[in-house]
Every structure is written in C-alpha cells, then in structure tokens.
Design an enzyme around this catalytic site. Structure first.
Site, PDB file in Angstrom:
ATOM      1  N   MET A  30       0.853  -1.191   0.000  1.00 50.03           N
ATOM      2  CA  MET A  30       0.000   0.000   0.000  1.00 50.03           C
ATOM      3  C   MET A  30       0.896   1.250   0.000  1.00 50.03           C
ATOM      4  O   MET A  30       0.446   2.345   0.357  1.00 50.03           O
ATOM      5  CB  MET A  30      -0.926   0.001   1.213  1.00 50.03           C
ATOM      6  CG  MET A  30      -1.880  -1.200   1.200  1.00 50.03           C
ATOM      7  SD  MET A  30      -3.404  -0.941   2.106  1.00 50.03           S
ATOM      8  CE  MET A  30      -2.777  -0.611   3.735  1.00 50.03           C
ATOM      9  N   HIS A  34       9.019   0.980   3.603  1.00 55.77           N
ATOM     10  CA  HIS A  34      10.118   0.983   4.566  1.00 55.77           C
ATOM     11  C   HIS A  34      10.958  -0.265   4.330  1.00 55.77           C
ATOM     12  O   HIS A  34      10.665  -1.057   3.416  1.00 55.77           O
ATOM     13  CB  HIS A  34       9.571   1.067   6.000  1.00 55.77           C
ATOM     14  CG  HIS A  34       8.497   0.052   6.281  1.00 55.77           C
ATOM     15  ND1 HIS A  34       8.749  -1.300   6.358  1.00 55.77           N
ATOM     16  CD2 HIS A  34       7.164   0.181   6.481  1.00 55.77           C
ATOM     17  CE1 HIS A  34       7.635  -1.950   6.605  1.00 55.77           C
ATOM     18  NE2 HIS A  34       6.646  -1.082   6.683  1.00 55.77           N
ATOM     19  N   GLY A  36      11.009  -3.048   5.692  1.00 54.90           N
ATOM     20  CA  GLY A  36      10.251  -4.301   5.665  1.00 54.90           C
ATOM     21  C   GLY A  36       9.815  -4.633   4.243  1.00 54.90           C
ATOM     22  O   GLY A  36      10.015  -5.747   3.747  1.00 54.90           O
ATOM     23  N   HIS A  37       9.240  -3.625   3.556  1.00 50.75           N
ATOM     24  CA  HIS A  37       8.830  -3.856   2.161  1.00 50.75           C
ATOM     25  C   HIS A  37      10.047  -4.174   1.292  1.00 50.75           C
ATOM     26  O   HIS A  37       9.994  -5.044   0.426  1.00 50.75           O
ATOM     27  CB  HIS A  37       8.160  -2.597   1.593  1.00 50.75           C
ATOM     28  CG  HIS A  37       6.898  -2.194   2.276  1.00 50.75           C
ATOM     29  ND1 HIS A  37       6.815  -1.090   3.095  1.00 50.75           N
ATOM     30  CD2 HIS A  37       5.660  -2.748   2.271  1.00 50.75           C
ATOM     31  CE1 HIS A  37       5.574  -0.970   3.536  1.00 50.75           C
ATOM     32  NE2 HIS A  37       4.853  -1.968   3.067  1.00 50.75           N
ATOM     33  N   GLN A 153      -2.864 -12.007   8.191  1.00 54.55           N
ATOM     34  CA  GLN A 153      -3.048 -11.800   6.739  1.00 54.55           C
ATOM     35  C   GLN A 153      -2.427 -12.964   5.966  1.00 54.55           C
ATOM     36  O   GLN A 153      -3.025 -13.490   5.022  1.00 54.55           O
ATOM     37  CB  GLN A 153      -2.397 -10.472   6.334  1.00 54.55           C
ATOM     38  CG  GLN A 153      -2.307 -10.234   4.851  1.00 54.55           C
ATOM     39  CD  GLN A 153      -1.883  -8.816   4.523  1.00 54.55           C
ATOM     40  OE1 GLN A 153      -2.708  -7.898   4.543  1.00 54.55           O
ATOM     41  NE2 GLN A 153      -0.623  -8.588   4.221  1.00 54.55           N
TER      42      GLN A 153
HETATM   43  O1  PAF Z   1      -0.076  -5.821   3.672  1.00 50.24           O
HETATM   44  C1  PAF Z   1      -0.487  -4.880   2.968  1.00 50.24           C
HETATM   45  O2  PAF Z   1       0.193  -3.864   2.740  1.00 50.24           O
HETATM   46  C2  PAF Z   1      -1.874  -4.967   2.350  1.00 50.24           C
HETATM   47  O3  PAF Z   1      -2.766  -5.602   3.213  1.00 50.24           O
HETATM   48  C3  PAF Z   1      -1.869  -5.645   0.969  1.00 50.24           C
HETATM   49  C4  PAF Z   1      -1.422  -7.075   1.054  1.00 50.24           C
HETATM   50  C5  PAF Z   1      -0.962  -4.877   0.026  1.00 50.24           C
HETATM   51  C6  PAF Z   1      -3.289  -5.637   0.388  1.00 50.24           C
HETATM   52  O4  PAF Z   1      -3.776  -4.348   0.235  1.00 50.24           O
END
Ligand code: PAF
Length: 283
Positions: A30, A34, A36-37, A153
């Site tokens: 989204m 940072h 983590g991504h 998630q």
């Molecule tokens: O983890 C996230 O940033 C969101 O939940 C995702 C997986 C991109 C879905 O919008």
C-alpha cells in the site's frame, strides 16, 4: 522500471518480460515503503527473473472509522526506492481501475477472517482477500511475498491461495525491526517521539512470553499472563488482543506444544500497532 496504471498495461508489460526472463515475483504494497517492504523486494529479486510491485491503498480493507483518508501516500519516494532495488514493473492503479463502478464481487475466507484483527476490524480480511485475489489475477505471479508481521493476513491468504487454486507460491518473509526491536510498519510514522518509546512494550511483551516458553512453560494461559504483566507496566498502551493461536487456523491453543503464533495488537495513542512471534517448532 515501468510504472503502469491499468490492468491492460500491466498485462502487456508482463507478457513481454515473462517471455524473456522467467519467473515473476510479486510484492503487493500500500506504499509508504520501509525496510520491511524492501526486504520483500530483495527476496523476490533473489528468487525470480522479473519483479513486480504494486502500490495501492485498498479502500475495502479499511473500516469506516479507520485511517484510509490519512494513510501515508508517498508515491514518488516509493518509486525511487523500488527503482533502486531493481524492480521491473510498478502497478499503481486508481480505485476505479480495481473496483469498477458498482463492483459487487468480493472474496471471503470464512471463519479465519473473523479471528485476531478480524474481530476488531470486521471486513478487513474480506477487503485484503478481495484485492489480493484481483492483483494475483492481473499480475499472475509465480511467487508472491508478504511480511510475517501481518501473520493473520498470511494465514488468510494462504487459505485463499489453496482453496482458489492460485498457481503460485506464497512466501512469508521475516519481520524487519528497528534497532530497538519495534516492528517496522508504515503506521509507525503516526507515532510521536513519546509514543514511539511507549510502542516498544509490544515487543517486550512478546519477549517475556518467548523467555517463559524457553524456560519450559507450555500452558498458553500462563504464557499469556507473562505478556499481560508487561503490557500492564505501560499505561499508554491499550491492549486490543494478546493471543496464542495456531499459525495456520488462527484458533486459540491451550498448550504451546507445536508451532504457536503469539500475536498482539495494541493502541498507542491513536495508532493501532500489531506484532507477533512464533514459538515452538513444527510437529
Ligand atoms: O499488507 C499490505 O500492505 C496490504 O494488506 C496488501 C497485502 C498490500 C493488500 O492491500
């Protein structure tokens, strides 16, 4: 790095890339990126010939009183970071592209979606499953990378992948932490300096449980109690939940015998934070 905005553009860009360079790794985000991504992007780069990231603040996973409107949007900076990591394609659609007017198709992973964050965020995992299913259809990745910080998630999406027969591997990557232990999150930027310190109580509670487990305790209530004692020492933190559950089903466990997910969510000021650890090993 190509930045594409529509489903058609994404499919066209990937058609060409997939033919030349093999497996496609996908990192849905989204934005407000940072480390983590970026760790997910690096894992995708290490395992796949083509790497696609998406940046989309998904409205359907936010409740009516949540932070959709104020969620940080840092598109230019995000693209610079992704380009520096060697991402091939960034898919950054508008809401109308993902949810055409009157959209009435949703993905619901029943039962599991009502546990952990699903309790205080009703509909959240329906929104996540819906958007991730759409993204998987559009990108058609061979592997998709998610952070273990959002363990619930991961559990919901693993179930969806299995039951909807998505031909991909879901890879969960370790939580990335600040030097003092705070789990990285786009929402950390909401915290004031004081709240930033108070937020460390989440990790301290998880550490207390891990230590008690290492000392031989297996009773889930006793382990949870050790975490609650730590949380009680930080009045600024308002606990949402602290639970010991199965990492696959998110159902409560009575004994931490096999692999057990210890998950916590708490409010620090106006910011809701989550964190978790896995104790025990697979039986
Ligand atoms: O983890 C996230 O940033 C969101 O939940 C995702 C997986 C991109 C879905 O919008």
């Amino acid at each position: 790095m190509q930045v594409v905005r529509t489903v058609a553009e994404t499919r066209a860009a990937l058609w060409a890339l997939r033919a030349g360079q093999g497996t496609v790794g996908f990192v849905p985000t989204m934005g407000a990126l940072h480390e983590g991504h970026l760790s997910l992007v690096r894992a995708a780069k290490a395992g796949c010939g083509v790497v696609v990231a998406s940046i989309f603040v998904n409205p359907t996973q936010f409740g009516p009183n949540e932070d959709f409107a104020k969620y940080p949007r840092t598109f230019e900076a995000d693209c610079a970071l992704l380009e520096a990591e060697g991402v091939d394609v960034v898919f950054a659609p508008q809401v109308e592209e993902m949810y055409p007017e009157g959209a009435a198709t949703f993905v619901e992973v029943e039962g599991i979606s009502d546990r952990l964050d699903g309790v205080s965020r009703p509909g959240h995992f329906r929104g996540v499953a819906t958007v991730v299913a759409k993204l998987f259809h559009i990108v058609q990745p061979d592997r998709a990378y998610f952070g273990q910080k959002d363990a619930a998630q991961v559990a919901v999406l693993r179930r969806m992948v299995r039951e909807l027969h998505f031909p991909l591997e879901l890879v969960a990557c370790p939580t990335v932490r600040e030097a003092d232990g705070l789990a990285m999150s786009s929402r950390n930027r909401y915290l004031s300096a004081e709240e930033r310190q108070q937020a460390l109580v989440l990790k301290r509670a998880l550490d207390a449980i891990t230590e008690k487990y290492a000392a031989g305790e297996r009773d889930a209530a006793a382990l949870r109690e050790a975490g609650l004692r730590v949380i009680a020492q930080e009045p600024a933190a308002k606990l949402d939940y602290l639970k010991l559950v199965s990492p696959l089903t998110l159902e409560d466990v009575q004994h931490a015998e096999g692999e057990t997910l210890v998950a916590i969510a708490a409010w620090v000021g106006a910011t809701r934070l989550i964190d978790n650890v896995v104790i025990g090993s697979r039986v």
